[in-house]
Structure formats: structure tokens, C-alpha cells
Design an enzyme around this catalytic site. Sequence first.
Site, mmCIF file in Angstrom:
data_model
loop_
_atom_site.group_PDB
_atom_site.id
_atom_site.type_symbol
_atom_site.label_atom_id
_atom_site.label_comp_id
_atom_site.label_asym_id
_atom_site.label_seq_id
_atom_site.Cartn_x
_atom_site.Cartn_y
_atom_site.Cartn_z
ATOM 1 C CG HIS A 1 30.229 -6.909 -52.084
ATOM 2 N ND1 HIS A 1 29.883 -6.754 -53.406
ATOM 3 C CD2 HIS A 1 29.269 -6.262 -51.376
ATOM 4 C CE1 HIS A 1 28.777 -6.041 -53.490
ATOM 5 N NE2 HIS A 1 28.385 -5.729 -52.266
ATOM 6 C CG HIS B 1 29.592 -11.999 -54.964
ATOM 7 N ND1 HIS B 1 28.898 -11.135 -54.141
ATOM 8 C CD2 HIS B 1 30.528 -11.239 -55.583
ATOM 9 C CE1 HIS B 1 29.387 -9.914 -54.262
ATOM 10 N NE2 HIS B 1 30.373 -9.948 -55.138
#
Length: 642
Positions: A619, A576
Site C-alpha cells: 500500500h 494507488h
Amino acid sequence: MATIGGSTLSAFAMNTKARLGNNRLTWLTVVAVSILLKRALKARSRTKLIADARQVAREVKEDLEFDEYDIIIIGGGTAGCVLAARLSEDPSLRVLLLEAGQSGRTLKETRIPVAYSLLFRTKHVHQLYTEAQDSANGKRKFWPRAKMLGGCSSINAQMAQIGAPADFDRWGDIIDDDAWKWHNLQRYFRKYEKYVPHPEFPDVDLSVKGKDGPVEIGYFSEVSEGSKLFIKACQRVGIPYSPDFNTSKGTLGVNKVMTFIDEKGTRVSSESAYLTHEVLARPNLKVVVNATVTKIITEKVGDKVKAVGAEFAKSQNGTRYRVKSRREVIVSAGAVHSPHILLLSGIGPAAELEKHNIPVALDLPGVGDNLVDHPVVDLYYKNRYKDSPLHVKPKSIPDVFRLIASTLQYQILRTGALATNFGESAAFVRSDDRKLFSESDYPDKLNDTTSADNSPDLEIFTTPMAYKDHGDFTFPMHTFAVHAVLLRPKSKGTLTLRSASPWDAPVLNPNYLKEPEDLQKLVRGVRLITKIAKEEPLASRLDLGDKEALLDSDTHLKTDEELAELIKERVETLYHPTTTCKMAPLEQGGVVDSHLRVYGVKGLRVCDASIFPEIVSGHTAAAVLASAEHLADIIRSELRNA
């Protein structure tokens, strides 16, 4: 999040043959698995993609004019596919999308839920590594980034979790634009979304879910028994049940993870959702694959800099091509490659550019700065019931037959071991929650990096089996794994140039655990995992008495100092990376404004996770999709009012 391997299915077959020998029956079964998997998600028809650059561009020669488009999009990843589809809805706009890889939709590994990490060590993924991490035992960390249409939505776990609503309120405050705050931006989450109800989850409020978007989401992935019991164990230690992480009520709680997996059990990527065959048939949209952008073409207009096109090539020694933009160049190459392309184009910190003899088009210090990622630490437990999907990476002849059976089950019913998203259940908590971390055990008050009182800074999630090295190593016994993620790290890193060559990967340094409080919060996360593992009904499923050195049966007995050393050794990326071209005021290190325009360069924007003002406490894919939908509306509004 990684899962079951580092090769394509063909390589899987060859590797399995090497492990199991030349037994004819064994080899035939391996071949059968490969054939079945290939047929399971065979593309319905050929995609209309362009591989020959001469159809859309001209070679770089002084005596040739080059082709012109209204909008050029660099990078066909999570955001790029959205922008190409939405902007080409206007038939008056000529849109060109340039992607360094090929179609992701044609690769079966991007469609079968459990199979995505089989692509990690292939040509379809950039094989990136960080610099040695000084605060994490000096290790270099593998950072796979997709090289295909759909981008990292094609190779990451499909966890449809948006972050906390207050994250986006923070964005709006930072850039001083209410359009990015939750009460406005939430409509773009609903715009991309097609939520399909599931009978086992009747408490989801359908009034706040998108119904007509291109991206199907829901609760259709397979979940192991261990992940179901994890939810109950979390509730017993004081983590409340949440019917839906993605509402205005906030993220805190525990549940099965909602996924970008449709009701047919197929992964949904940005490419499969947005670049449909109908969209690709539009005469005003051209999608070029195997086109690595080497630089953005800029020119001086008076004392201003203007983006006027892009240069690209198929390979390092291949022919260079140029295309021209009448209106916009949008860089959507991801948090690694977007700043890399800007730097190669002479847009970035002047000292960094001069070091590599790149002519400075614009001194913009924030490019490549503020690199933030979600670090994750894994704990491994023995599965007492020996029912983990260990056979998805077979180590024996019985495993091969189980894999064939699972493949048939998936092909016919879309259930079973191949239908797991791997990231199955999750709990979002705060590291200062005194119900979970008592003041007597944790007297230190840590800096609050969350976006609001009801926003998390830790995620605990489960996978149905353990792995190491991004799935290259799977355990020889049946396992269950639980993972701690630091959602709001203070540590920030940098992305700089390795050389002036577009073919040399940039220098990546996320500075994992540089800030001591990041380590302290992960210690609390790991400690919480050990507490949950000992709680019923999960505890009865785990064999906490197994003393195998690979397992964490005794981790609850370790001191905080010992847990800190474990974290330094094991910390990895959750895939990420963000914030390397952040949306913020110029004087605060910003690279783009609230309309995602690059400061000081006319006709140039950036749209992907690199523009996040701060990393979201969840996320990242959902926020990228919403940002791209928002930008498409911004551009269309500007064109209407021009």
C-alpha cells in the site's frame, strides 16, 4: 478500497427515508443515527484555516505586487501536510500551503474507520474516470481522488503496509542514490510512526518500530471472524504467518493488517497527525483551503526556467490570486493532479502542450507518463452465520436499529461494526511460488516483476462483507469477500490533458491488463482465493453451496480462460496511482532527481506518489509519508548549507 456507500451521512438519511417510507419511527431512528455519528467524532476545537484568499494573496492585476513566501506547497494531501508541518518547524521560513478542498478532519466520515467511502461521491472527492480500458471489456473505471486536507489518507482504507524493503533498494538503484535505499530510508518510516503495542500481537519487534512519531499505528481495528479464519486457512495452504509485514525480513506471509487507526478506534490521516492545532498556530504557517492552483508561475532567468510562485482560485469563474515564492514551490497534489498542474504550467511534453495552445516553459517528456496502479479483483461468498456488518448500509427497519446500536457501541467503546477498517487481513505471496501454484497446474514461467526473491507480486485481502461499484451496491444477503491485487503490474498508462482549463479533469488511461502477464498473474491470484475459501476453518463459515448468481460459490470450477473473463469484467482500482512524475534519470523518462527537483526548473519540486520510480509491492500511503519526511530533511539540509 471501497466500502459502504457513496453519499454523506445526511444523504444517507434522505436515501434511507426514501427506501423505508415515511414511517415516523423509522425516520426518527435514521435521524438519531446521523446525530450520534456527528457527535461521535466531533472536532475538539475549530481549526485555524484560511478560507479568504485575500488574507494571503493578491488578485491577478498588473499594478499590484503579490505576497511572498519562502516555500509554497501545492496540495495538502498525504505528503503536503507532512511538508507543511516539518518545514514550518523553522520559524525563519514563511510557509504557505494551498489546498483545493476543505479540512478533512472536520468530516466525521474521515474519522470513523468504516465510513470513509461515504465521501466517494461527494464534493470532497474528485469524481474522476479513466478512459475506456481496451483490455478490460472497454469499461471506464471510477477513480476517486480526495479533495481535502489529508488527501487520500482521509478516504482510503488505513492499511499501514509499507511495501517490500527491496522496493526501495530498487528506487536507490534507479536514481543512483543510496539515501533512497531501505537501509537509509527506513528511518523515515520510523520517524513518522508511533507504534502502539497490542496485547494480541506480542511477537512484533518493538526495536524496529517508531515510538515518537505523529502517526499512530497498530492493530486496533475491529476484525471479523471470517478474516481471522482466513489467516488460519492461508497457513494451511502454505502461506506462513508473519507477525509484522513492515520489517527488513520482508513482506511475504499472512496476518491481520496493521492500520493507521489509533487505540481510541479513530482513523489517523496526514492532516490529523501533522496539522495539529499547535502546528496551525505557528505564525509562519498559513494554510489556505478551497484554493485550486491553476498554474505554477515560471519565468526565464537567462536560458533557465525558474518557478517563482503560484496562481489559484476558488472556482472556475472566481477571482484569480497570485502568491510568490522566494525559495521553493513544492507540488504535492497526488499522482493525478501533480502532473496535471505541471502540464497546465507549460512543463511537460512539448507536443502535448502545443496541442492545447499552452506556452511551453520546458519540454519535459516524462510528465504524465508511466502511470501505474494496483488493479484489484473481488470474489464474493455467502456468510453462513449471517453476522456480517450488513446493517451499516441499512435496507430494513431492523437494520436501522442495529446501526443505532453499533453507533452507540462505537461511541462508548470504540468497537463493533463501525470500528472495522474493512481491509482486515492480508496475505502477500509470489505468483511463482510452487507451493501455491504447482508446476503441473501452471507450467508457464512468468516474467518476474518483483523487486527481490523475498518480495511479493500478489496480495490477497479480506473484507467482512461484499460490495460492488466502490460501495454503491451492497449485497442483499450476508457475505464475506476476498480480493486479489496485482502488486507489480507490467502495464503502464498515461495522463494527458483534456483541455487547457484547470477545471477539466485530465485524460486518465492506466491500461489495465494491457500486458498479458498481468492477466495471467491475476488468474493465479483468483485461483488462490478459491483454494483458500475451500480450506478449513474458513470453509465452514462460508456457504459454498449457495447458487445465487451474485456469489462465487462455483468459481473454483471455472477454467483459467473463464477466470480471465471474470477478471476483465471486474477489475478495478485499489486507489494507488503512482509514477507520473517519476524519480529517475532524465534520459530514462524521469521528471525529478533524487532531491525531487524537477529537471530543468529551478526552485520546483514534486513530492507524492507520482515520484515513485516504481510502484511499491504494497500500500502506497506509508511510502508517501516517508518520502515527505525525507524531502523535508533534504530541504533543511540544503538551507543550512546555502
